[in-house]
Design an enzyme around this catalytic site. Structure first.
Site, short mmCIF file in Angstrom:
data_model
loop_
_atom_site.label_atom_id
_atom_site.label_comp_id
_atom_site.label_asym_id
_atom_site.label_seq_id
_atom_site.Cartn_x
_atom_site.Cartn_y
_atom_site.Cartn_z
N LYS A 136 37.99 83.71 30.48
CA LYS A 136 37.32 82.43 29.97
C LYS A 136 37.83 81.16 30.68
O LYS A 136 36.62 80.94 30.95
CB LYS A 136 37.19 82.42 28.33
CG LYS A 136 36.04 83.73 27.76
CD LYS A 136 37.08 83.10 26.20
CE LYS A 136 36.53 84.01 25.12
NZ LYS A 136 36.58 84.96 23.53
N THR A 163 28.82 94.11 16.35
CA THR A 163 28.80 92.78 15.93
C THR A 163 28.28 91.51 16.42
O THR A 163 27.42 90.94 15.67
CB THR A 163 30.73 92.21 15.78
OG1 THR A 163 31.67 93.39 16.15
CG2 THR A 163 30.50 90.83 15.29
#
Ligand code: NAP
Ligand code: HSE
Length: 451
Positions: free
Chosen positions: A224, A34
């Site tokens: 994250k 992707t």
């Protein structure tokens, strides 16, 4: 003239220096899925974008399968399944790691660094786990490791934290940093959709990780927030210190109660300083009741947002597409651009606004010490005085209640919903242990934190 690998007098830092004539930059891209495909498409369509992109050559691209149909055209000689050959190729200046996963990504990054190559990566999983090893190696080798795409997809947040916001004392970083779970929660909320159906759509749209467990169980958001906390608070984070709950247990019933009480449910990733008198940082990921008036409440679908609060700036919010090919390619390519500019600037001194040089670890406060509000939903026998008994148990542990509502029944069981004031998590849990043993309590159907 190209001068390579100079060592500065005062440190072991080295940097490639480009002399009088800048000769362009060769990329070795690992992965053409992707994000890799989006990045190649962007680089192949450079007109109207920053002119420095025209200095960049897609020199080698590494994939697992040569037979897979691709959405980009590349000369056969560029694409290879030999990724080691890419990181060992002396002609490659920048390795762009877009393959994901832990291994062989980690080993290939380290080998590329050892060979003096700069790194661009979108791989938050590898950085959150092996950041110390990777940045130590990069500082030793005098190369940059850039990771804008690792957090927030297309949103520029890593460079702002490293640069423009770094003059602030950061108090809190609160983010919706996983597009897949935000997409799922939004559709469950707006359409009453089922979890499984929406997850399949998120996978089809290329938002979810190869193994969506990382998204659903909050692990991707934990990676994250560990990265954001490290940049915001200037220290490394042990990933195992990040408290993490995913969205599997969020039910349609809780979404409906949230709506009635003036909240929406979001998977929040939070890094918060405990204040001057409490050294330590809380770093956590959990589904959260967010007041509808809060800036993060209106972030829907695959969008991400990161609210940074600091002194003297106050609040700044970064908002944008948190996943997907084009958005993430934008972040990857912005890092490539920064490296091209650094290489072109003809200096032996590494740019301290691009490097990452923390070595100490942040002190993390255990979740039991956190002060937060809670929402709890109880299924109880329809006996008189149950609400009073709940109130007494909470009171025994100093848990003050903001609201108690009994609006519905689930079969023969009454449903009681409680929202607390700020309480110490450990005290709240002790009260719940006592409540669980009350004769009138059938079960504690859900517990969620409230922002
Ligand atoms: P993806 O679609 O699964 O693509 C991975 C690519 O890497 C594929 O081209 C695959 O080759 C190649 N690859 C994987 N393992 C390999 C191996 N052992 N040897 C050779 N090639 C290998 O993944 P993605 O969604 O693009 O994600 C890439 C990275 O970006 C991950 O770290 C992810 O967390 C991060 N990221 C993704 C998004 C997003 O929206 N998808 C957003 C931000 C960050 P084949 O094509 O031959 O199988
Ligand atoms: N799977 C990740 C997400 C991709 O859904 O946010 C972006 O990091």
């Amino acid at each position: 003239m190209v001068v390579k690998a100079l060592t500065t007098q005062h440190s072991a830092l080295k940097i490639q220096i480009w002399g009088a004539k800048f000769v362009g930059v060769k990329l070795g891209i690992l992965g053409l899925g992707t994000v890799g495909t989006g990045t190649v498409q962007l680089l192949q369509d450079a007109v109207g974008r920053n002119p420095l992109l025209q200095e960049v050559e897609i020199y080698r691209v590494g994939v697992r399968s040569l037979d897979k149909p691709r959405d980009v055209k590349l000369p056969q000689s560029v694409v290879t399944t030999d990724l080691a050959a890419i990181v060992n190729d002396p002609a490659v200046d920048i390795v762009v790691e877009l393959m994901g996963g832990l291994e062989p990504a980690r080993s290939l990054i380290l080998q590329a660094i050892k060979n003096g190559k700069h790194i661009v990566t979108a791989n938050k999983a590898a950085i959150a786990r092996f950041g110390a090893e990777i940045f130590n190696a990069a500082n030793e080798a005098g190369v940059y490791v850039m990771l804008e795409a690792a957090v927030g997809g297309g949103i520029p947040v890593i460079q702002p934290l490293k640069q423009a916001l770094s003059v602030n004392r950061i108090h809190t970083v609160t983010g919706i940093v996983n597009g897949t779970t935000n997409y799922i929660l939004t559709r469950m909320q707006t359409e009453g959709s089922d979890f499984g159906d929406v997850l399949a759509d998120a996978q089809r749209l290329g938002y979810a990780e190869a193994d969506p467990t990382a998204d659903i169980d909050g692990l991707d958001a934990a990676d994250k927030i560990a990265i954001l906390a490290s940049l915001g608070f200037g220290g490394r984070i042990h990933l195992e210190d990040v408290y993490c709950e995913g969205i599997r247990q969020v039910s349609k019933t809780d979404i409906t109660y949230a709506e009635k009480l003036g909240f929406v449910i979001k998977l929040l990733a939070i890094a918060k300083s405990q204040g001057n008198n409490h050294p330590g940082l809380s770093v956590r990921v959990h589904p959260t009741f967010v007041p509808k008036s809060h800036p993060l409440a209106s972030i829907n679908g695959v969008y991400n947002a990161i609210l940074v609060e600091g002194e003297p700036i106050g609040q700044v919010m970064f908002f944008g597409p948190g996943a997907g090919a084009g958005a993430t390619a934008s972040a990857v390519t912005s890092d490539i651009l920064s490296l091209v500019a650094a290489l072109e600037s003809n200096t032996a001194v590494p740019n301290p606004l691009l490097t990452c040089r923390h070595e100490d670890y942040c002190q993390i406060t255990p979740v039991s010490q956190l002060l937060t509000r809670f929402y709890a939903r109880f299924l109880t026998k329809d006996h008189p005085g149950v609400i009073g008994k709940l109130g007494t148990c909470f009171g025994n542990y100093g848990v003050s209640l903001e609201s108690v509502v009994q609006t519905g029944f689930q079969g023969a069981l009454a449903e009681i919903v409680v929202v607390t004031h700020d309480v110490k998590e450990g005290d709240f849990r002790q009260a719940l242990d006592e409540i669980r043993h009350l004769e009138a309590i059938d079960s504690i159907a859900s517990i969620l934190r409230v922002l």
